[in-house]
Design an enzyme around this catalytic site. Structure first.
Site, PDB file in Angstrom:
ATOM      1  CD  GLU A  50      18.242 -12.628  30.503  1.00  0.00           C
ATOM      2  OE1 GLU A  50      17.458 -12.798  31.433  1.00  0.00           O
ATOM      3  OE2 GLU A  50      18.462 -13.466  29.616  1.00  0.00           O
TER       4      GLU A  50
HETATM    5  C1  LIG Z   1      27.638 -12.520  27.145  1.00  0.00           C
HETATM    6  C2  LIG Z   1      26.652 -11.411  27.365  1.00  0.00           C
HETATM    7  C3  LIG Z   1      25.354 -11.612  26.994  1.00  0.00           C
HETATM    8  C4  LIG Z   1      24.410 -10.610  27.173  1.00  0.00           C
HETATM    9  N1  LIG Z   1      23.128 -10.833  26.808  1.00  0.00           N
HETATM   10  C5  LIG Z   1      22.220  -9.885  26.976  1.00  0.00           C
HETATM   11  C6  LIG Z   1      20.843 -10.116  26.622  1.00  0.00           C
HETATM   12  O1  LIG Z   1      20.478 -11.194  26.168  1.00  0.00           O
HETATM   13  N2  LIG Z   1      19.944  -9.126  26.807  1.00  0.00           N
HETATM   14  C7  LIG Z   1      20.324  -7.911  27.325  1.00  0.00           C
HETATM   15  O2  LIG Z   1      19.476  -7.056  27.499  1.00  0.00           O
HETATM   16  N3  LIG Z   1      21.609  -7.672  27.650  1.00  0.00           N
HETATM   17  C8  LIG Z   1      22.556  -8.617  27.496  1.00  0.00           C
HETATM   18  N4  LIG Z   1      23.856  -8.356  27.834  1.00  0.00           N
HETATM   19  C9  LIG Z   1      24.205  -7.004  28.293  1.00  0.00           C
HETATM   20  C10 LIG Z   1      24.105  -6.969  29.790  1.00  0.00           C
HETATM   21  O3  LIG Z   1      22.765  -6.706  30.152  1.00  0.00           O
HETATM   22  C11 LIG Z   1      25.059  -5.890  30.313  1.00  0.00           C
HETATM   23  O4  LIG Z   1      26.386  -6.387  30.143  1.00  0.00           O
HETATM   24  C12 LIG Z   1      24.768  -5.624  31.793  1.00  0.00           C
HETATM   25  O5  LIG Z   1      23.535  -4.949  31.934  1.00  0.00           O
HETATM   26  C13 LIG Z   1      25.867  -4.823  32.457  1.00  0.00           C
HETATM   27  O6  LIG Z   1      26.076  -3.634  31.779  1.00  0.00           O
HETATM   28  P1  LIG Z   1      27.580  -3.216  31.427  1.00  0.00           P
HETATM   29  O7  LIG Z   1      28.297  -4.426  30.919  1.00  0.00           O
HETATM   30  O8  LIG Z   1      27.510  -1.985  30.602  1.00  0.00           O
HETATM   31  O9  LIG Z   1      28.206  -2.902  32.848  1.00  0.00           O
HETATM   32  P2  LIG Z   1      28.269  -1.477  33.580  1.00  0.00           P
HETATM   33  O10 LIG Z   1      26.935  -0.768  33.456  1.00  0.00           O
HETATM   34  O11 LIG Z   1      29.515  -0.835  33.098  1.00  0.00           O
HETATM   35  O12 LIG Z   1      28.417  -1.953  35.089  1.00  0.00           O
HETATM   36  C14 LIG Z   1      29.689  -2.348  35.683  1.00  0.00           C
HETATM   37  C15 LIG Z   1      29.439  -2.696  37.121  1.00  0.00           C
HETATM   38  O13 LIG Z   1      28.920  -1.543  37.809  1.00  0.00           O
HETATM   39  C16 LIG Z   1      27.662  -1.836  38.404  1.00  0.00           C
HETATM   40  N5  LIG Z   1      26.759  -0.675  38.260  1.00  0.00           N
HETATM   41  C17 LIG Z   1      26.414  -0.058  37.090  1.00  0.00           C
HETATM   42  N6  LIG Z   1      25.558   0.949  37.340  1.00  0.00           N
HETATM   43  C18 LIG Z   1      25.356   0.968  38.686  1.00  0.00           C
HETATM   44  C19 LIG Z   1      24.544   1.770  39.538  1.00  0.00           C
HETATM   45  N7  LIG Z   1      23.792   2.764  39.076  1.00  0.00           N
HETATM   46  N8  LIG Z   1      24.579   1.479  40.841  1.00  0.00           N
HETATM   47  C20 LIG Z   1      25.340   0.469  41.325  1.00  0.00           C
HETATM   48  N9  LIG Z   1      26.109  -0.311  40.554  1.00  0.00           N
HETATM   49  C21 LIG Z   1      26.116  -0.077  39.269  1.00  0.00           C
HETATM   50  C22 LIG Z   1      27.134  -3.040  37.656  1.00  0.00           C
HETATM   51  O14 LIG Z   1      26.285  -3.822  38.467  1.00  0.00           O
HETATM   52  C23 LIG Z   1      28.400  -3.800  37.319  1.00  0.00           C
HETATM   53  O15 LIG Z   1      28.777  -4.626  38.368  1.00  0.00           O
HETATM   54  C24 LIG Z   1      24.814  -9.370  27.696  1.00  0.00           C
HETATM   55  C25 LIG Z   1      26.137  -9.174  28.095  1.00  0.00           C
HETATM   56  C26 LIG Z   1      27.055 -10.173  27.944  1.00  0.00           C
HETATM   57  C27 LIG Z   1      28.482  -9.908  28.388  1.00  0.00           C
END
Ligand SMILES: Cc1cc2nc3c(=O)[nH]c(=O)nc-3n(C[C@H](O)[C@H](O)[C@H](O)COP(=O)(O)OP(=O)(O)OC[C@H]3O[C@@H](n4cnc5c(N)ncnc54)[C@H](O)[C@@H]3O)c2cc1C
Length: 202
Positions: A50
């Site tokens: 989230e």
């Molecule tokens: C078990 C699980 C359940 C989930 N459930 C839901 C759900 O119910 N609803 C939903 O909407 N999503 C859900 N998600 C998806 C979740 O929202 C994403 O995993 C999350 O938003 C992070 O995106 P990403 O994994 O692509 O990480 P990335 O976007 O690859 O980010 C990697 C790291 O870089 C940082 N980062 C990324 N972009 C920036 C930026 N512009 N500036 C600074 N730092 C940055 C992030 O904070 C993170 O620490 C779930 C994920 C998991 C693993």
């Protein structure tokens, strides 16, 4: 404005608390049968899903704070300081009042740095300050609520209640404001030290 604080701060704390739970159990905490390790695994996802906590911090410092020049946050800090004054006026809580007021002052000063650097340098600076700022806000706002709880608990005791819930609440408020809030207040020193913008690396 409070959504990023509530989402990020409580989930970061959940990870710390679940990790402490393993420590309390000692080596057995790491053994699956106790359930303590599963709690940590379950808690660890909450700062990621989230919207990650880093992104929530960017929302607080980069959008919620800057959209009104800190007006809403200032009004909230005024409420913190009003509670601190009530605590200071109470003979039992003067020390808590001083500590909470100092936390409120830190948050106000940190906000001024974030807004000022945002104007001077731009979003890069705001983003670099975001996570320590959110942590400071979370600590101060939680301590504020514990200050309110202490006042209500004392009022119930003064009215004759001997429910241990209220005496325990006083002990919790003491711990949170005297022992735990100062850890969060250290984030002001992080912010005052100045942040190296990510762009400086390139
Ligand atoms: C078990 C699980 C359940 C989930 N459930 C839901 C759900 O119910 N609803 C939903 O909407 N999503 C859900 N998600 C998806 C979740 O929202 C994403 O995993 C999350 O938003 C992070 O995106 P990403 O994994 O692509 O990480 P990335 O976007 O690859 O980010 C990697 C790291 O870089 C940082 N980062 C990324 N972009 C920036 C930026 N512009 N500036 C600074 N730092 C940055 C992030 O904070 C993170 O620490 C779930 C994920 C998991 C693993």
């Amino acid at each position: 404005m409070l959504i990023p604080v509530i989402k990020s701060f409580s989930t970061d704390q959940a990870v710390e608390i679940a990790s402490l739970g393993i420590q309390v159990h000692g080596g057995m905490g790491y053994v699956e049968e106790t359930g303590a390790a599963q709690l940590l695994r379950d808690a660890r996802i909450a700062p990621i899903y989230e919207g990650t906590n880093g992104i929530q911090a960017l929302d607080l410092a980069g959008r919620k704070l800057t959209r009104d020049g800190g007006e809403a946050m200032t009004a909230l800090i005024d409420e913190v300081n009003a509670t601190a004054e009530k605590l200071k006026d109470h003979p039992r809580f003067a020390q808590l009042g001083e500590a909470l007021a100092a936390g409120g002052d830190d948050l106000r000063a940190a906000m001024a740095v974030v807004l000022g650097q945002g104007q001077e340098i731009g979003q890069d600076a705001v983003q670099a300050y975001a996570t320590p700022f959110l942590s400071l806000a979370g600590h101060v706002l939680c301590a504020w609520q514990m200050g309110e709880a202490a006042l209500k608990a004392q009022a119930a005791i003064d009215e004759g209640s001997n429910d241990p819930f209220y005496t325990q609440k006083l002990v919790s408020a003491d711990f949170v404001i005297k022992q735990w809030l100062p850890e969060g207040r250290a984030q002001r020193a992080v912010i005052d030290a100045g942040m190296q913008c990510l762009s400086d690396f390139f």
